[in-house]
Design a protein around this motif. Structure first.
Motif, mmCIF file in Angstrom:
data_model
loop_
_atom_site.group_PDB
_atom_site.id
_atom_site.type_symbol
_atom_site.label_atom_id
_atom_site.label_comp_id
_atom_site.label_asym_id
_atom_site.label_seq_id
_atom_site.Cartn_x
_atom_site.Cartn_y
_atom_site.Cartn_z
ATOM 1 N N LEU A 165 0.825 -1.213 0.000
ATOM 2 C CA LEU A 165 0.000 0.000 0.000
ATOM 3 C C LEU A 165 0.857 1.261 0.000
ATOM 4 O O LEU A 165 0.522 2.257 -0.651
ATOM 5 C CB LEU A 165 -0.920 0.029 1.227
ATOM 6 C CG LEU A 165 -1.945 -1.104 1.344
ATOM 7 C CD1 LEU A 165 -2.630 -1.084 2.697
ATOM 8 C CD2 LEU A 165 -2.994 -0.994 0.242
ATOM 9 N N PHE A 243 0.059 2.129 -4.636
ATOM 10 C CA PHE A 243 -1.275 2.435 -4.139
ATOM 11 C C PHE A 243 -1.330 3.890 -3.621
ATOM 12 O O PHE A 243 -2.189 4.677 -3.991
ATOM 13 C CB PHE A 243 -1.542 1.450 -2.993
ATOM 14 C CG PHE A 243 -2.876 1.538 -2.353
ATOM 15 C CD1 PHE A 243 -3.924 0.762 -2.811
ATOM 16 C CD2 PHE A 243 -3.097 2.362 -1.267
ATOM 17 C CE1 PHE A 243 -5.165 0.813 -2.208
ATOM 18 C CE2 PHE A 243 -4.330 2.422 -0.660
ATOM 19 C CZ PHE A 243 -5.366 1.649 -1.128
ATOM 20 N N ILE A 261 -6.199 3.881 3.089
ATOM 21 C CA ILE A 261 -5.098 2.963 3.448
ATOM 22 C C ILE A 261 -5.536 2.044 4.596
ATOM 23 O O ILE A 261 -5.367 0.823 4.540
ATOM 24 C CB ILE A 261 -3.840 3.773 3.834
ATOM 25 C CG1 ILE A 261 -3.231 4.390 2.572
ATOM 26 C CG2 ILE A 261 -2.811 2.910 4.543
ATOM 27 C CD1 ILE A 261 -2.137 5.378 2.822
ATOM 28 N N ASN A 264 -7.999 -0.688 3.736
ATOM 29 C CA ASN A 264 -7.372 -1.839 3.078
ATOM 30 C C ASN A 264 -6.521 -2.653 4.038
ATOM 31 O O ASN A 264 -6.477 -3.875 3.945
ATOM 32 C CB ASN A 264 -6.542 -1.373 1.892
ATOM 33 C CG ASN A 264 -7.406 -1.236 0.668
ATOM 34 O OD1 ASN A 264 -7.689 -2.207 -0.011
ATOM 35 N ND2 ASN A 264 -7.899 -0.036 0.429
#
Ligand code: HEM
Length: 465
Positions: A165, A243, A261, A264
């Motif tokens: 990420l 990401f 963030i 996820n």
């Protein structure tokens, strides 16, 4: 709704049809004795229908394990259903509003924003998986003592998700170090209702607020660092397929980026760790499976797999599919009807007619019970058999369609499905290449531990030689 010829839905047999105390008590007892999932599966087998109405403390809930109904909710009639307010209320203080918690227009915006980050091309460079694998190995005792792999899988999946990420330019793992991991874990424990019951509520609230601050500050710090680097660096972060970069291209709203963030990170950490832990608990009890997995990785000559090679491991894939069938990470889920609507099956005594669903009605489904339906998965559905997912001599491999729902489905299908399978396959391959011998050190069978996701209560205790 007249045109759909709806029929009344069967009601769960109860001695208290008004207040629904009996089902509530049964549920509490089963959850406390870690047997709720088996209870749901036995419950459907005993009532002989796949959809029914249950009264829980006066609140009527539709409970279903009917693939057609799940297809209708997830795909055909997707717009008629929303997330349960309970899901949002529980997690928003920690992870904010993002793809996992949003509904309607906001959800579509989030989903569109994040989709490109999960495309296959984003996984070309998977060196970060090797680095996290080496850290995982460092924590394994070399002399073959018993080790519980479960906490190591949690750290592995948190760190790999963080690397994916945020990138590892400044070392995402150092941003999300042990203090972050502890605070994040405590928050998830509190949200899921697990944790310390002997501690006062106020104390728990204060601890939760402190932990949320640690998590938010660490994430904000990492995002600010990336914005700073973008301003000053001659090789800007934007050139990398990250990401975080996609998010920074779309907005400079720090809270928004942080929320996506954390949405996820929450959706991806415990799920992948639990999948690995459950699979290894089973593999360790079955030397033949371990042998076959090791045979499959032989072709790599001991080298780390590439992204393409992780996609070409049919037996490993079958092991994970089977583990998620028997022990789904999200064993129960639900939606609320946003307006009057129908479910295609469940009405009438035979359950073959549509059912009217009024606005505001909660519908729950049990992936656990669905994945153990004998009429779909056959009489041996309670046995761990990866082969059922592979072509056999005179048989096609299992293709359960809407009867397999481990990653959700339809427009809200898990965004991290491919990433999770890649992480798990990679780590499993590296363990199989490194340790010829894997033995279980857990005399008991798998016992459910229901938290935010479901995992094995006894961890994953093994010996690796
Ligand atoms: C074995 C691993 C995983 C399992 C079993 C799993 C399972 C699920 C399920 C069941 C849903 C649907 C929830 C619903 O419809 O209410 C979901 C959604 C989601 N998952 Fe996963 N997941 C896994 C790994 C991951 C990973 C690694 C990530 C990200 C790094 C991730 C990100 C997401 C996101 C963002 C959503 C929300 C999608 C949306 O609502 O549009 N998941 N996951």
């Amino acid at each position: 709704m007249h045109e759909f010829h709806c029929k009344p839905i069967p009601k769960c047999p109860s001695w208290d049809p008004i207040f629904g105390i009996d089902f509530f008590v049964k549920r509490i007892r089963a959850v406390r004795s870690h047997s709720w999932l088996r209870f749901t599966s036995d419950f459907f087998a005993s009532i002989g229908v796949n959809t029914c109405e249950v009264n829980i403390l006066g609140k009527k809930v539709i409970f279903t394990i009917e693939p057609d109904n799940l297809k209708s909710i997830h795909l055909d009639n997707f717009k008629s259903w929303g997330l349960s307010p309970n899901r949002k209320a529980r997690v928003v203080p920690l992870i904010g509003h993002g793809v996992f918690t949003n509904d309607g227009h906001e959800w579509r915006v989030s989903r569109k924003l994040l989709r490109p980050s999960f495309e296959q091309s984003q996984f070309e460079n998977i060196q970060f998986l090797e680095r996290q694998t080496q850290q995982f190995f460092d924590a394994i005792p070399k002399s073959g003592e018993v080790v519980d792999l479960q906490p190591l899988f949690y750290t592995f999946s948190l760190n790999t998700a963080a690397d994916f990420l945020l990138g590892d330019i400044h070392g995402a793992a150092s941003t999300f170090g042990p203090q972050f991991e502890e605070s994040f874990s405590r928050c998830l424990g509190k949200i899921s209702g697990a944790g310390k019951f002997h501690v006062s509520r106020t104390k728990l609230e204060r601890e939760f607020e402190r932990d949320v601050k640690v998590v938010h500050d660490a994430t904000d710090f990492r995002i600010e660092q990336a914005f700073e680097k973008r301003k000053t660096d001659s090789t800007p972060l934007a050139s990398e397929k990250l990401f975080l970069n996609h998010l920074m291209d779309a907005t400079d709203d720090l809270a928004r980026i942080r929320s996506e963030i954390l949405n996820n990170l929450m959706a991806g950490r415990d799920t992948t760790a639990s999948m690995l832990s459950n699979a290894f608990s089973e593999i360790a009890k079955n030397p033949k499976i371990w042998k076959r997995l090791r045979e499959e990785v032989c072709k790599l000559d001991g080298k780390p797999p590439t992204r393409e090679q992780t996609l070409d491991m049919p037996y490993t894939r079958a092991v994970f599919l089977e583990s998620m069938r028997m022990y789904p990470q999200v064993p129960e889920n639900g939606r609320i009807a946003l307006h009057d609507t129908i479910l295609p099956l469940g009405g009438g005594e035979d359950g073959k007619s549509p059912v009217f669903v009024p606005k505001g009605q909660l519908v729950l489904w049990s992936s656990y019970a669905l994945h153990r339906r004998k009429d779909i998965y056959s009489e041996d559905c309670n046995e761990f058999k990866p082969e059922r997912w592979l072509p056999q001599k005179d048989q096609e491999p299992l293709k359960p369609g809407w009867a397999y729902l481990n990653f959700g489905a339809g427009p809200r299908l898990c965004l991290g499905q491919n990433f999770a399978m890649m992480q798990a396959t990679y780590l499993c391959t590296r363990i199989a290449q490194t340790f010829p011998c894997l033995e279980s050190a857990d005399p008991e069978g798998w016992v459910e531990c229901l938290a935010l996701v479901c995992t094995g209560l006894n961890g994953c205790k093994v010996r690796l030689h």
